[in-house]
Design a protein around this motif. Structure first.
Motif, PDB file in Angstrom:
ATOM      1  N   ALA A   1       8.082 -14.192   4.671  1.00  0.00           N
ATOM      2  CA  ALA A   1       8.475 -14.109   3.262  1.00  0.00           C
ATOM      3  C   ALA A   1       8.553 -12.666   2.797  1.00  0.00           C
ATOM      4  CB  ALA A   1       7.485 -14.893   2.397  1.00  0.00           C
ATOM      5  N   VAL A   2       7.592 -11.842   3.250  1.00  0.00           N
ATOM      6  CA  VAL A   2       7.594 -10.432   2.855  1.00  0.00           C
ATOM      7  C   VAL A   2       8.692  -9.667   3.598  1.00  0.00           C
ATOM      8  CG1 VAL A   2       6.238  -8.297   2.850  1.00  0.00           C
ATOM      9  CG2 VAL A   2       5.171 -10.460   2.196  1.00  0.00           C
ATOM     10  N   VAL A   3       8.884  -9.968   4.882  1.00  0.00           N
ATOM     11  CA  VAL A   3       9.963  -9.307   5.635  1.00  0.00           C
ATOM     12  C   VAL A   3      11.308  -9.584   4.975  1.00  0.00           C
ATOM     13  CG1 VAL A   3      11.242  -9.300   7.817  1.00  0.00           C
ATOM     14  CG2 VAL A   3       8.748  -9.281   7.841  1.00  0.00           C
ATOM     15  N   ARG A   4      11.508 -10.830   4.546  1.00  0.00           N
ATOM     16  CA  ARG A   4      12.779 -11.179   3.887  1.00  0.00           C
ATOM     17  C   ARG A   4      13.011 -10.292   2.653  1.00  0.00           C
ATOM     18  NH1 ARG A   4      12.174 -16.252   3.534  1.00  0.00           N
ATOM     19  NH2 ARG A   4      13.846 -16.989   4.936  1.00  0.00           N
ATOM     20  N   LEU A   5      11.977 -10.123   1.840  1.00  0.00           N
ATOM     21  CA  LEU A   5      12.137  -9.323   0.624  1.00  0.00           C
ATOM     22  C   LEU A   5      12.326  -7.843   0.936  1.00  0.00           C
ATOM     23  CD1 LEU A   5       9.532 -10.998  -1.759  1.00  0.00           C
ATOM     24  CD2 LEU A   5      12.020 -11.260  -1.755  1.00  0.00           C
ATOM     25  N   ILE A   6      11.627  -7.327   1.937  1.00  0.00           N
ATOM     26  CA  ILE A   6      11.802  -5.913   2.315  1.00  0.00           C
ATOM     27  C   ILE A   6      13.229  -5.676   2.787  1.00  0.00           C
ATOM     28  CG2 ILE A   6      11.153  -4.173   4.023  1.00  0.00           C
ATOM     29  CD1 ILE A   6       8.280  -5.204   3.822  1.00  0.00           C
ATOM     30  N   ARG A   7      13.755  -6.575   3.593  1.00  0.00           N
ATOM     31  CA  ARG A   7      15.137  -6.409   4.076  1.00  0.00           C
ATOM     32  C   ARG A   7      16.146  -6.602   2.952  1.00  0.00           C
ATOM     33  NH1 ARG A   7      15.726  -9.148  10.075  1.00  0.00           N
ATOM     34  NH2 ARG A   7      13.968  -8.091  11.077  1.00  0.00           N
ATOM     35  N   GLN A   8      15.815  -7.465   1.993  1.00  0.00           N
ATOM     36  CA  GLN A   8      16.721  -7.712   0.879  1.00  0.00           C
ATOM     37  C   GLN A   8      16.797  -6.525  -0.074  1.00  0.00           C
ATOM     38  OE1 GLN A   8      15.754 -11.287  -1.309  1.00  0.00           O
ATOM     39  NE2 GLN A   8      16.948 -10.650  -3.108  1.00  0.00           N
ATOM     40  N   TYR A   9      15.642  -5.977  -0.458  1.00  0.00           N
ATOM     41  CA  TYR A   9      15.603  -4.920  -1.471  1.00  0.00           C
ATOM     42  C   TYR A   9      15.609  -3.512  -0.876  1.00  0.00           C
ATOM     43  CZ  TYR A   9      14.700  -8.403  -5.082  1.00  0.00           C
ATOM     44  OH  TYR A   9      14.805  -9.464  -5.951  1.00  0.00           O
ATOM     45  N   ARG A  10      15.219  -3.372   0.381  1.00  0.00           N
ATOM     46  CA  ARG A  10      15.213  -2.092   1.088  1.00  0.00           C
ATOM     47  C   ARG A  10      14.554  -0.986   0.263  1.00  0.00           C
ATOM     48  NH1 ARG A  10      20.864  -2.793   1.999  1.00  0.00           N
ATOM     49  NH2 ARG A  10      21.247  -0.582   1.688  1.00  0.00           N
ATOM     50  N   PRO A  11      13.246  -1.124  -0.027  1.00  0.00           N
ATOM     51  CA  PRO A  11      12.552  -0.104  -0.818  1.00  0.00           C
ATOM     52  C   PRO A  11      12.199   1.122   0.023  1.00  0.00           C
ATOM     53  CG  PRO A  11      11.004  -1.785  -0.136  1.00  0.00           C
ATOM     54  CD  PRO A  11      12.356  -2.240   0.353  1.00  0.00           C
ATOM     55  N   ARG A  12      12.276   2.289  -0.574  1.00  0.00           N
ATOM     56  CA  ARG A  12      11.840   3.499   0.132  1.00  0.00           C
ATOM     57  C   ARG A  12      10.329   3.476   0.314  1.00  0.00           C
ATOM     58  NH1 ARG A  12       9.823   8.560  -0.338  1.00  0.00           N
ATOM     59  NH2 ARG A  12       9.314   8.288  -2.538  1.00  0.00           N
ATOM     60  N   VAL A  13       9.622   3.026  -0.721  1.00  0.00           N
ATOM     61  CA  VAL A  13       8.158   3.010  -0.725  1.00  0.00           C
ATOM     62  C   VAL A  13       7.678   1.585  -0.980  1.00  0.00           C
ATOM     63  CG1 VAL A  13       6.080   3.848  -1.922  1.00  0.00           C
ATOM     64  CG2 VAL A  13       8.053   5.358  -1.626  1.00  0.00           C
ATOM     65  N   VAL A  14       6.610   1.184  -0.300  1.00  0.00           N
ATOM     66  CA  VAL A  14       5.945  -0.083  -0.597  1.00  0.00           C
ATOM     67  C   VAL A  14       4.512   0.214  -1.024  1.00  0.00           C
ATOM     68  CG1 VAL A  14       5.056  -2.239   0.357  1.00  0.00           C
ATOM     69  CG2 VAL A  14       7.372  -1.497   0.935  1.00  0.00           C
ATOM     70  N   PHE A  15       4.127  -0.338  -2.175  1.00  0.00           N
ATOM     71  CA  PHE A  15       2.750  -0.278  -2.663  1.00  0.00           C
ATOM     72  C   PHE A  15       2.078  -1.619  -2.378  1.00  0.00           C
ATOM     73  CE2 PHE A  15       4.871   2.872  -5.237  1.00  0.00           C
ATOM     74  CZ  PHE A  15       3.902   3.791  -5.654  1.00  0.00           C
ATOM     75  N   THR A  16       0.822  -1.605  -1.954  1.00  0.00           N
ATOM     76  CA  THR A  16       0.067  -2.840  -1.815  1.00  0.00           C
ATOM     77  C   THR A  16      -1.423  -2.540  -1.771  1.00  0.00           C
ATOM     78  OG1 THR A  16      -0.005  -4.966  -0.650  1.00  0.00           O
ATOM     79  CG2 THR A  16       0.035  -2.963   0.725  1.00  0.00           C
ATOM     80  N   HIS A  17      -2.223  -3.611  -1.685  1.00  0.00           N
ATOM     81  CA  HIS A  17      -3.673  -3.471  -1.593  1.00  0.00           C
ATOM     82  C   HIS A  17      -4.067  -2.790  -0.281  1.00  0.00           C
ATOM     83  CE1 HIS A  17      -4.308  -6.507  -4.851  1.00  0.00           C
ATOM     84  NE2 HIS A  17      -3.274  -7.114  -4.299  1.00  0.00           N
ATOM     85  N   ASP A  18      -5.153  -2.024  -0.321  1.00  0.00           N
ATOM     86  CA  ASP A  18      -5.721  -1.479   0.908  1.00  0.00           C
ATOM     87  C   ASP A  18      -6.531  -2.584   1.583  1.00  0.00           C
ATOM     88  OD1 ASP A  18      -7.109  -0.205   2.935  1.00  0.00           O
ATOM     89  OD2 ASP A  18      -7.590   1.564   1.750  1.00  0.00           O
ATOM     90  N   PRO A  19      -6.064  -3.112   2.735  1.00  0.00           N
ATOM     91  CA  PRO A  19      -6.761  -4.245   3.349  1.00  0.00           C
ATOM     92  C   PRO A  19      -8.092  -3.873   3.987  1.00  0.00           C
ATOM     93  CG  PRO A  19      -5.009  -3.485   4.790  1.00  0.00           C
ATOM     94  CD  PRO A  19      -4.881  -2.699   3.510  1.00  0.00           C
ATOM     95  N   THR A  20      -8.344  -2.574   4.154  1.00  0.00           N
ATOM     96  CA  THR A  20      -9.593  -2.152   4.787  1.00  0.00           C
ATOM     97  C   THR A  20     -10.733  -2.032   3.782  1.00  0.00           C
ATOM     98  OG1 THR A  20      -9.224   0.238   4.503  1.00  0.00           O
ATOM     99  CG2 THR A  20      -8.238  -0.809   6.432  1.00  0.00           C
ATOM    100  N   GLN A  21     -10.425  -2.185   2.503  1.00  0.00           N
ATOM    101  CA  GLN A  21     -11.445  -1.993   1.469  1.00  0.00           C
ATOM    102  C   GLN A  21     -12.133  -3.315   1.160  1.00  0.00           C
ATOM    103  OE1 GLN A  21     -11.802   1.320   0.349  1.00  0.00           O
ATOM    104  NE2 GLN A  21     -13.785   0.448  -0.209  1.00  0.00           N
ATOM    105  N   HIS A  22     -13.275  -3.563   1.765  1.00  0.00           N
ATOM    106  CA  HIS A  22     -14.000  -4.806   1.550  1.00  0.00           C
ATOM    107  C   HIS A  22     -14.988  -4.702   0.397  1.00  0.00           C
ATOM    108  CE1 HIS A  22     -13.286  -7.035   5.563  1.00  0.00           C
ATOM    109  NE2 HIS A  22     -12.393  -6.071   5.447  1.00  0.00           N
ATOM    110  N   ILE A  23     -15.672  -3.573   0.303  1.00  0.00           N
ATOM    111  CA  ILE A  23     -16.765  -3.440  -0.657  1.00  0.00           C
ATOM    112  C   ILE A  23     -16.594  -2.150  -1.452  1.00  0.00           C
ATOM    113  CG2 ILE A  23     -19.270  -3.234  -0.937  1.00  0.00           C
ATOM    114  CD1 ILE A  23     -19.508  -4.656   1.819  1.00  0.00           C
ATOM    115  N   MET A  24     -16.724  -2.250  -2.760  1.00  0.00           N
ATOM    116  CA  MET A  24     -16.722  -1.083  -3.638  1.00  0.00           C
ATOM    117  C   MET A  24     -18.040  -1.101  -4.401  1.00  0.00           C
ATOM    118  SD  MET A  24     -13.695   0.429  -3.244  1.00  0.00           S
ATOM    119  CE  MET A  24     -12.991   1.238  -4.674  1.00  0.00           C
ATOM    120  N   ALA A  25     -18.941  -0.194  -4.053  1.00  0.00           N
ATOM    121  CA  ALA A  25     -20.257  -0.231  -4.689  1.00  0.00           C
ATOM    122  C   ALA A  25     -20.928   1.124  -4.599  1.00  0.00           C
ATOM    123  CB  ALA A  25     -21.133  -1.289  -4.008  1.00  0.00           C
ATOM    124  N   PRO A  26     -21.676   1.494  -5.640  1.00  0.00           N
ATOM    125  CA  PRO A  26     -22.422   2.753  -5.603  1.00  0.00           C
ATOM    126  C   PRO A  26     -23.690   2.608  -4.763  1.00  0.00           C
ATOM    127  CG  PRO A  26     -22.879   1.613  -7.644  1.00  0.00           C
ATOM    128  CD  PRO A  26     -21.836   0.795  -6.925  1.00  0.00           C
TER     129      PRO A  26
END
Length: 269
Positions: A98-123
């Protein structure tokens, strides 16, 4: 493989309002600069509520209307809703395609998304005994992984999801850069001083998620957070920002400069 882009940016978030929080001010800034931006929402948003008896379809459509209205405030050109089940998003052939279809359709120079490596945010509780953190939503992490896998190798590989090419005519495409939001490894700070208020106005459209009486407080909290991010950017990069949004920026492809001749190509006699 196509390398010229149609859209400057595609922003892909897990739920309605995720893109607003992560990139709202940057989106508004880039839109003001005349850049075409498309937003994508991966899930149907049906677990984003406090009333267990509310009808799923009713809530989904409500949240999509709110997201559409917020996107208009920010200047987003198009919003795509993929409607995968909220709270149950996984990295599968279906979600990647589904995401590949949209990337090929819109052909964005930049893609923004969540950082998948960020599990915990805590002091550190020893340094900040009263401070609390949070666990990153599994849909956020799943979205980040889906998007990164879609970008490489699948979006640019003509043999991946061949029906997209052979039946739908969607040519392979190479994304130039990725900007990850909600990250603990920021290396890029964007000055959003002129659009931080617009970000707040966009978020105010998500009426099902926020108490309208707290709208002004929400904007104040946004500005406090953006001021803190700017301070971090000023310290890390020697900048002079008032309000900022931060990203982990990854360069994947630098297109050749069309004004510079390729020395490997011989001129015809």
């Amino acid at each position: 493989m196509l390398t010229t882009h149609d859209y400057e940016a595609m922003v892909i978030g897990a739920h309605p309002d995720d893109n607003d929080f992560g990139t709202g001010a940057t989106t508004a800034l880039w839109a003001r600069q005349g850049k075409k931006i498309v937003w994508v929402v991966m899930t149907d948003g049906t677990e984003g509520g406090e009333v267990p008896t509310q009808d799923d379809k009713e809530l989904m459509l409500l949240r999509e209307r709110e997201q559409t209205n917020a996107s208009k405030v920010l200047g987003v050109e198009k919003v795509e809703f993929l409607r995968f089940p909220d709270g149950h998003l996984t990295n599968t052939e279906e979600t990647r395609k589904a995401v590949v279809r949209l990337i090929r359709q819109y052909r964005p120079r930049v893609v923004f998304t969540h950082d998948p490596t960020q599990h915990i945010m805590a002091p550190d509780p020893d340094e900040n005994p009263t401070g609390t953190g949070y666990l990153n939503h599994p849909d956020h992490r799943a979205t980040g992984n889906i998007v990164l896998d879609a970008i490489f190798p699948f979006a640019g590989n003509p043999r991946s999801f061949r029906d997209l090419l052979l039946e739908e005519g969607l040519q392979p495409y190479r994304v130039n850069e990725v900007y990850l939001y909600g990250t603990g490894q920021a290396n890029t700070y964007i000055d959003v001083t002129e659009t931080i208020e617009i970000k707040g106005k966009g978020l105010q459209e998500h009426l099902s998620q926020f108490n309208p009486d707290d709208n002004q407080k929400m904007i104040e909290r946004l500005k406090e957070r953006a001021a803190w991010v700017a301070k971090e950017g000023n310290k890390a990069k020697g900048l002079d920002l008032q309000y900022a949004e931060a990203f982990r920026r990854i360069k994947l492809h630098v297109p050749p400069d069309p004004t510079i001749a390729d020395p490997t190509v011989e001129e015809e006699a």
